[in-house]
Design a protein around this motif. Structure first.
Motif, mmCIF file in Angstrom:
data_model
loop_
_atom_site.group_PDB
_atom_site.id
_atom_site.type_symbol
_atom_site.label_atom_id
_atom_site.label_comp_id
_atom_site.label_asym_id
_atom_site.label_seq_id
_atom_site.Cartn_x
_atom_site.Cartn_y
_atom_site.Cartn_z
ATOM 1 N N MET A 1 2.892 -31.847 -6.681
ATOM 2 C CA MET A 1 3.951 -30.954 -6.205
ATOM 3 C C MET A 1 3.457 -29.508 -6.140
ATOM 4 O O MET A 1 3.830 -28.760 -5.239
ATOM 5 C CB MET A 1 5.186 -31.061 -7.101
ATOM 6 C CG MET A 1 5.894 -32.402 -6.992
ATOM 7 S SD MET A 1 6.420 -32.813 -5.323
ATOM 8 C CE MET A 1 7.702 -31.614 -5.085
ATOM 9 N N SER A 2 2.611 -29.124 -7.078
ATOM 10 C CA SER A 2 2.043 -27.773 -7.048
ATOM 11 C C SER A 2 1.153 -27.590 -5.825
ATOM 12 O O SER A 2 1.197 -26.546 -5.164
ATOM 13 C CB SER A 2 1.236 -27.503 -8.314
ATOM 14 O OG SER A 2 2.056 -27.560 -9.445
ATOM 15 N N VAL A 3 0.360 -28.597 -5.517
ATOM 16 C CA VAL A 3 -0.508 -28.531 -4.335
ATOM 17 C C VAL A 3 0.338 -28.456 -3.069
ATOM 18 O O VAL A 3 0.066 -27.650 -2.169
ATOM 19 C CB VAL A 3 -1.473 -29.739 -4.300
ATOM 20 C CG1 VAL A 3 -2.190 -29.834 -2.969
ATOM 21 C CG2 VAL A 3 -2.467 -29.650 -5.446
ATOM 22 N N CYS A 4 1.381 -29.273 -2.989
ATOM 23 C CA CYS A 4 2.261 -29.256 -1.813
ATOM 24 C C CYS A 4 2.975 -27.914 -1.675
ATOM 25 O O CYS A 4 3.116 -27.392 -0.562
ATOM 26 C CB CYS A 4 3.279 -30.389 -1.895
ATOM 27 S SG CYS A 4 2.565 -32.014 -1.629
ATOM 28 N N ALA A 5 3.427 -27.350 -2.780
ATOM 29 C CA ALA A 5 4.108 -26.056 -2.736
ATOM 30 C C ALA A 5 3.156 -24.961 -2.266
ATOM 31 O O ALA A 5 3.535 -24.093 -1.464
ATOM 32 C CB ALA A 5 4.680 -25.715 -4.106
ATOM 33 N N LEU A 6 1.930 -25.003 -2.731
ATOM 34 C CA LEU A 6 0.942 -24.017 -2.309
ATOM 35 C C LEU A 6 0.637 -24.165 -0.823
ATOM 36 O O LEU A 6 0.539 -23.177 -0.090
ATOM 37 C CB LEU A 6 -0.338 -24.163 -3.134
ATOM 38 C CG LEU A 6 -1.439 -23.156 -2.862
ATOM 39 C CD1 LEU A 6 -0.955 -21.741 -3.166
ATOM 40 C CD2 LEU A 6 -2.660 -23.479 -3.693
ATOM 41 N N TRP A 7 0.520 -25.409 -0.352
ATOM 42 C CA TRP A 7 0.284 -25.645 1.063
ATOM 43 C C TRP A 7 1.459 -25.120 1.892
ATOM 44 O O TRP A 7 1.267 -24.471 2.922
ATOM 45 C CB TRP A 7 0.089 -27.143 1.322
ATOM 46 C CG TRP A 7 -0.094 -27.445 2.775
ATOM 47 C CD1 TRP A 7 -1.247 -27.403 3.486
ATOM 48 C CD2 TRP A 7 0.939 -27.801 3.703
ATOM 49 N NE1 TRP A 7 -1.003 -27.721 4.793
ATOM 50 C CE2 TRP A 7 0.337 -27.969 4.957
ATOM 51 C CE3 TRP A 7 2.306 -27.996 3.588
ATOM 52 C CZ2 TRP A 7 1.055 -28.319 6.086
ATOM 53 C CZ3 TRP A 7 3.030 -28.345 4.717
ATOM 54 C CH2 TRP A 7 2.402 -28.504 5.951
ATOM 55 N N ALA A 8 2.688 -25.393 1.456
ATOM 56 C CA ALA A 8 3.868 -24.938 2.189
ATOM 57 C C ALA A 8 3.939 -23.414 2.228
ATOM 58 O O ALA A 8 4.299 -22.827 3.255
ATOM 59 C CB ALA A 8 5.128 -25.521 1.553
ATOM 60 N N LEU A 9 3.598 -22.775 1.132
ATOM 61 C CA LEU A 9 3.588 -21.312 1.096
ATOM 62 C C LEU A 9 2.566 -20.762 2.085
ATOM 63 O O LEU A 9 2.859 -19.828 2.843
ATOM 64 C CB LEU A 9 3.280 -20.824 -0.317
ATOM 65 C CG LEU A 9 3.153 -19.314 -0.495
ATOM 66 C CD1 LEU A 9 4.488 -18.634 -0.231
ATOM 67 C CD2 LEU A 9 2.653 -18.988 -1.892
ATOM 68 N N ALA A 10 1.375 -21.338 2.104
ATOM 69 C CA ALA A 10 0.338 -20.882 3.036
ATOM 70 C C ALA A 10 0.772 -21.102 4.480
ATOM 71 O O ALA A 10 0.563 -20.243 5.342
ATOM 72 C CB ALA A 10 -0.972 -21.609 2.751
#
Length: 85
Positions: A57-66
């Motif tokens: 979920m942290s990786v997905c959130a970082l991807w979504a932010l980028a």
């Protein structure tokens, strides 16, 4: 058991790890040599499902932010390129 080791260079240019029993604090070692069991205990394969979910979920959130930042940059770039009549 983890050991402090120091690296020495052989005449042929290869490195050799030499145990340094005088150092007992692993925080002061240049290199730490771990056994296979110690490495296996700290691997990603030993994550619980909850820990794996948290990381994913942290990786997905970082991807979504980028992605969001990229879209805002595209929008702002497009606004500046409009022709004024």
């Amino acid at each position: 058991m983890a050991l402090c080791v120091s690296a020495s260079t052989n005449p042929d240019g290869s490195l050799q790890l030499v145990p340094d029993p005088s150092k007992t604090d692993l925080g002061t070692c240049s290199y730490v040599l771990q056994s296979g069991a110690e490495v296996a205990e700290s691997s990603l394969a030993n994550l619980t499902p909850a820990q794996g979910l948290e990381i994913s979920m942290s990786v997905c959130a970082l991807w979504a932010l980028a992605w969001g930042i990229k879209q805002v940059a595209k929008t702002l770039k497009g606004i500046g390129n409009e022709e004024i009549e």
